[in-house]
Design an enzyme around this catalytic site. Structure first.
Site, PDB file in Angstrom:
ATOM      1  N   LYS A 114       2.657 -23.565   4.501  1.00 46.74           N
ATOM      2  CA  LYS A 114       2.858 -23.277   3.223  1.00 46.74           C
ATOM      3  C   LYS A 114       4.548 -24.037   2.780  1.00 46.74           C
ATOM      4  O   LYS A 114       5.208 -23.771   3.664  1.00 46.74           O
ATOM      5  CB  LYS A 114       3.017 -21.906   2.973  1.00 46.74           C
ATOM      6  CG  LYS A 114       2.988 -21.312   1.578  1.00 46.74           C
ATOM      7  CD  LYS A 114       2.732 -20.063   1.398  1.00 46.74           C
ATOM      8  CE  LYS A 114       2.849 -19.110   0.164  1.00 46.74           C
ATOM      9  NZ  LYS A 114       2.481 -17.828   0.125  1.00 46.74           N
ATOM     10  N   PRO A 358      -3.103  19.193  -5.523  1.00 48.21           N
ATOM     11  CA  PRO A 358      -2.451  20.206  -6.180  1.00 48.21           C
ATOM     12  C   PRO A 358      -3.006  20.068  -7.886  1.00 48.21           C
ATOM     13  O   PRO A 358      -2.309  19.005  -8.487  1.00 48.21           O
ATOM     14  CB  PRO A 358      -1.056  20.410  -6.363  1.00 48.21           C
ATOM     15  CG  PRO A 358      -0.724  19.511  -4.895  1.00 48.21           C
ATOM     16  CD  PRO A 358      -1.886  18.515  -4.989  1.00 48.21           C
ATOM     17  N   LEU A 359      -3.881  20.880  -8.376  1.00 43.83           N
ATOM     18  CA  LEU A 359      -4.467  20.304  -9.897  1.00 43.83           C
ATOM     19  C   LEU A 359      -3.681  21.316 -10.651  1.00 43.83           C
ATOM     20  O   LEU A 359      -4.029  22.417 -10.625  1.00 43.83           O
ATOM     21  CB  LEU A 359      -5.898  20.427  -9.854  1.00 43.83           C
ATOM     22  CG  LEU A 359      -6.665  19.946 -10.816  1.00 43.83           C
ATOM     23  CD1 LEU A 359      -6.278  18.547 -11.067  1.00 43.83           C
ATOM     24  CD2 LEU A 359      -8.098  20.232 -10.864  1.00 43.83           C
ATOM     25  N   SER A 360      -2.761  20.783 -11.466  1.00 39.75           N
ATOM     26  CA  SER A 360      -1.891  21.617 -12.220  1.00 39.75           C
ATOM     27  C   SER A 360      -2.202  22.036 -13.595  1.00 39.75           C
ATOM     28  O   SER A 360      -1.982  22.936 -14.503  1.00 39.75           O
ATOM     29  CB  SER A 360      -0.583  21.044 -12.445  1.00 39.75           C
ATOM     30  OG  SER A 360      -0.821  19.818 -13.475  1.00 39.75           O
ATOM     31  N   GLY A 361      -3.325  21.280 -14.132  1.00 36.60           N
ATOM     32  CA  GLY A 361      -3.901  21.219 -15.611  1.00 36.60           C
ATOM     33  C   GLY A 361      -3.128  20.411 -16.505  1.00 36.60           C
ATOM     34  O   GLY A 361      -3.493  20.516 -17.800  1.00 36.60           O
ATOM     35  N   GLY A 362      -2.008  19.411 -15.982  1.00 35.21           N
ATOM     36  CA  GLY A 362      -1.473  18.612 -16.658  1.00 35.21           C
ATOM     37  C   GLY A 362      -2.309  17.348 -16.648  1.00 35.21           C
ATOM     38  O   GLY A 362      -3.131  17.120 -15.819  1.00 35.21           O
ATOM     39  N   ILE A 363      -1.955  16.204 -17.413  1.00 34.18           N
ATOM     40  CA  ILE A 363      -2.381  15.181 -17.563  1.00 34.18           C
ATOM     41  C   ILE A 363      -1.997  14.206 -16.094  1.00 34.18           C
ATOM     42  O   ILE A 363      -3.147  13.313 -15.975  1.00 34.18           O
ATOM     43  CB  ILE A 363      -2.073  14.223 -18.842  1.00 34.18           C
ATOM     44  CG1 ILE A 363      -3.184  13.227 -19.161  1.00 34.18           C
ATOM     45  CG2 ILE A 363      -0.806  13.626 -18.656  1.00 34.18           C
ATOM     46  CD1 ILE A 363      -3.075  12.830 -20.467  1.00 34.18           C
ATOM     47  N   ASP A 364      -1.306  14.328 -15.624  1.00 32.56           N
ATOM     48  CA  ASP A 364      -1.065  13.475 -14.389  1.00 32.56           C
ATOM     49  C   ASP A 364      -1.928  13.804 -13.362  1.00 32.56           C
ATOM     50  O   ASP A 364      -2.550  13.115 -12.589  1.00 32.56           O
ATOM     51  CB  ASP A 364       0.476  13.688 -13.971  1.00 32.56           C
ATOM     52  CG  ASP A 364       1.318  12.899 -14.978  1.00 32.56           C
ATOM     53  OD1 ASP A 364       1.019  12.083 -15.585  1.00 32.56           O
ATOM     54  OD2 ASP A 364       2.627  13.405 -14.952  1.00 32.56           O
ATOM     55  N   SER A 365      -1.878  14.973 -12.879  1.00 34.24           N
ATOM     56  CA  SER A 365      -2.963  15.387 -11.892  1.00 34.24           C
ATOM     57  C   SER A 365      -4.486  15.398 -12.214  1.00 34.24           C
ATOM     58  O   SER A 365      -5.195  15.141 -11.498  1.00 34.24           O
ATOM     59  CB  SER A 365      -2.700  16.767 -11.300  1.00 34.24           C
ATOM     60  OG  SER A 365      -2.873  17.884 -12.432  1.00 34.24           O
TER      61      SER A 365
END
Length: 714
Positions: A114, A358-365
């Site tokens: 290369k 961990p599923l928080s209920g927010g948009i990230d998780s």
């Protein structure tokens, strides 16, 4: 009379240091290329050892093992009768080079090192290799004894050369060389090379593919010729996902294109091209003049290879492949597919029992969960398409030898675990959103409260010190408020690892789970997260994706994946839910940060991509944000810039411990690979701040002067 040549290139899902697995995938690609009638097969960069060996390239074992494996490929009965272009690292005169080895019928024709090495962003090739920066130069390479026994050769040519067959010339170009101003394909084209081969290790970034394909098509649109691009595809063992798209371009038009994302380990694309089309395309006065004016030529390795057998000329079944439209994915589709494929590779190669989120209920998780759902969809689709390797992998992971999933939810029920870890500060809405989403994607879900754990830890502190911290809204200080938030977040991390280890056991299943993080790139950049909280995990599929792109992805997935309750995540106010909710107060991420997510994305791009410091950033943003629709004053812009740099600096230390994240964004603050900066910086940036203040004064004085001038005219 046409000169028809069938050629092939490939996407391979190679894995760093997986020598035997890499060998088998290379051999399979050669077999597939021959089945498609190809006379030439091109593979990805460093495909024998895997591109992402990183500091393992410092170990001589890697080079010895690579030659051993290459020897096995060379003498394999299924690799004969076709020209092979294979990527391999080589030591020559005690110097390490990133090379391509071109062979035919068990004989090595050329070793091509290369010339231009990738050495920025995610790439550190000059840390491991030396560039062959002597253009047109060649010498002899002494082959290892084991290769001499296979080929009957003692020395072969190494250097910047081309291959000459009975009909045409082939010229190798490697990855970064396509992106450089002085690309070899230009000088090779002027020297009569008609077929260019490119072995690449190019990673995925959102909206990046169009740049790469534009360069590939432009390479032959200007010079004429045939361009074969090969690439790695998959997770090579690190943060990058290599996104394939092996392709064949003729005179600037796409004739064959492989997939960008899939779970297939081997994908070969081929095309039949007419060399006369190249010659006709090149028959232009300007190109001809430049060719005859060329004074330096490549050393040409002469061969008796016949790429275009005479028997094909009048064969009515052989005809050139027609051009096709170039295929691109929407950014939302890229988010759905890239991280999902990366997660699948990571899971099957680590041989863990699944993922815990961990599923928080927010948009990230939520976005992280939907990406895992996308992975499960890809698994089911691949099995339905007959991908035996994916079926073997899913049966291996589930320890169910007769398991043949029919739906994504069946996969998730065995491999995906989620939990809502609530406290008194959690709302009913976030809890219900998390539960409903888990039911939709099919995860094994745990809904629990952790107040007793939080209370116990705070009580330990109170007993030890005699003082009890309270939240700010109840009269506590900022320090108390922050500490009470952080302990909740950190305890979620502790619980995550406890549940990840024990949840499979509770279901009589083997192994532990990989903990998934869900901090987006903007929060990482701003440092809006707790160090060692639930963002601390094993891997993070969204750590390189902006909040804006995640919201667009969720809006797309709502319809495309038929998950209606995703709309609730889109309309909810982003909140950490670490402070008490009262009648007059609900914690808000953007209010806490003092800036919007859109502003954060702009700060990030200016800092990393445009290489701006505080002063340079202020000047650029003044020209942007002093106009509509923002109409910010110079003071407001200055304050926002200073605020960003302050929090970036005081939180930079958090990046040293961030979870390894899927790289998808050019302004990623990943300290461990991509964004190498100190983590102890004066957060006030006093010199730059003074300069900004001086410019603000000048702007205000000038605006006052203009205003007074207009009044006097009126």
């Amino acid at each position: 009379m046409g000169h028809y040549v069938t050629i092939a290139t490939c996407n391979l899902n190679q894995w760093a240091l997986d020598f035997e697995g890499n060998r088998d995938r290379i051999i399979q690609s050669i077999i597939d290329a021959k089945k498609q009638g190809a006379q030439l097969r091109v593979g990805p960069e460093l495909e024998v050892c895997g591109y992402g060996c990183l500091d393992h390239f410092s170990e001589n074992d890697v080079y010895d093992h690579s030659w051993e494996v290459y020897g096995e490929i060379l003498k394999h009965p299924d690799t004969q009768g076709i020209v092979l272009d294979i990527g391999i690292p080589i030591i020559h005169k005690s110097i390490k080079y990133n090379c391509r080895v071109i062979s035919y019928n068990g004989e090595i024709l050329l070793i091509r090192p290369k010339i231009y090495l990738a050495n920025d962003g995610n790439y550190r090739e000059m840390r491991y290799f030396t560039p062959w920066n002597r253009k047109y130069y060649h010498e002899l390479y002494q082959l290892p004894k084991l290769i001499q026994e296979i080929t009957g050769q003692s020395r072969v040519v190494i250097g910047d050369c081309v291959i000459e067959t009975l009909e045409t010339k082939l010229g190798p170009e490697t990855c970064e060389e396509l992106f450089t101003p002085e690309s070899p394909h230009i000088t090779m084209a002027l020297d009569g090379v008609e077929i260019f081969t490119n072995s690449s290790g190019s990673h995925h970034e959102l909206r990046k593919l169009d740049t790469r394909l534009q360069l590939i098509t432009e390479a032959t649109k200007k010079c004429g010729g045939v361009y074969l691009y090969a690439n790695q595809k998959g997770c090579d063992g690190d943060r990058l996902y290599y996104d394939g798209c092996a392709c064949i371009v003729v005179n600037g038009e796409m004739v064959a294109q492989g997939s960008q994302f899939s779970l297939s380990d081997v994908e070969v694309v081929s095309a039949t091209i007419d060399l006369d089309d190249v010659r006709s395309y090149r028959n232009q006065k300007s190109a001809a003049i430049q060719t005859v004016n060329k004074t330096q030529t490549y050393h040409s390795i002469e061969t008796k290879i016949e790429l275009s057998p005479s028997s094909l000329v009048f064969d009515p079944l052989v005809k050139p492949t027609k051009p096709i439209p170039i295929k691109y994915h929407l950014p939302q589709e890229e988010i759905a597919l890239g991280p999902a494929c990366w997660l699948w590779d990571y899971l099957r190669r680590s041989k863990c029992a699944g993922f815990f989120l961990p599923l928080s209920g927010g948009i990230d998780s939520c976005a992280t969960a939907v990406i895992v759902h996308s992975m499960c969809r890809l698994v089911v689709a691949s099995i339905k398409d007959g991908n035996e390797q994916v079926l073997k992998d899913v049966q291996m992971l589930t320890h169910e030898s007769d398991f043949i999933p029919k739906t994504p939810q069946e996969v998730a029920a065995r491999l995906f675990y989620t939990s809502f870890m609530g406290t008194v500060n959690s709302s009913i809405d976030t809890r219900s959103r998390a539960k409903e989403l888990s039911e939709k994607v099919g995860s094994y879900h745990i809904d629990m409260n952790m107040d007793t754990l939080v209370t116990a830890v705070v009580n330990v502190f109170e007993v030890a010190t005699g003082k009890k911290p309270i939240f700010k809204i109840f009269g506590g200080s900022v320090t108390e408020n922050l500490a009470l938030q952080n302990i909740q977040a950190r305890l979620r991390m502790v619980l995550s690892y406890l549940f990840a280890q024990l949840l499979p056991w509770t279901r009589n299943k083997q192994g532990g789970l990989l903990v998934l993080g869900s901090a987006n790139v903007d929060e990482c950049l701003r440092g809006y997260l707790t160090k060692y909280d639930c963002s601390s995990a094993d891997i993070n599929p969204i750590g390189g994706i902006s909040k804006t792109d995640l919201k667009a992805f969720i809006a797309w997935a709502k319809t495309s994946f038929d998950i209606p309750n995703l709309e609730e995540f889109l309309t909810a106010t982003p909140t950490a839910e670490l402070e008490p909710i009262t009648e007059n107060y609900v914690q808000s991420d953007e209010i806490d940060m003092g800036m919007t997510y859109d502003e954060l994305s702009r700060f990030g791009r200016l800092r990393k991509v445009d290489k701006c410091g505080p002063l340079g950033m202020f000047i650029k943003l003044y020209h942007e944000w002093s106009q509509a629709p923002y109409n910010y004053s110079a003071e407001v812009i200055a304050e926002k810039v200073k605020r960003f740099w302050f929090f970036y600096a005081i939180n930079r230390h958090k990046m040293t411990t961030m979870t390894p994240a899927y790289h998808a964004e050019q302004y990623s603050p990943d300290d461990n690979r991509f964004d190498l900066r100190p983590f102890l910086i004066n957060p006030r940036f006093p010199f730059a701040s003074k300069k900004i203040d001086q410019i603000v004064e000048k702007i205000n004085a000038r605006e006052k002067e203009i205003k007074e001038s207009n009044i006097s005219v009126d």
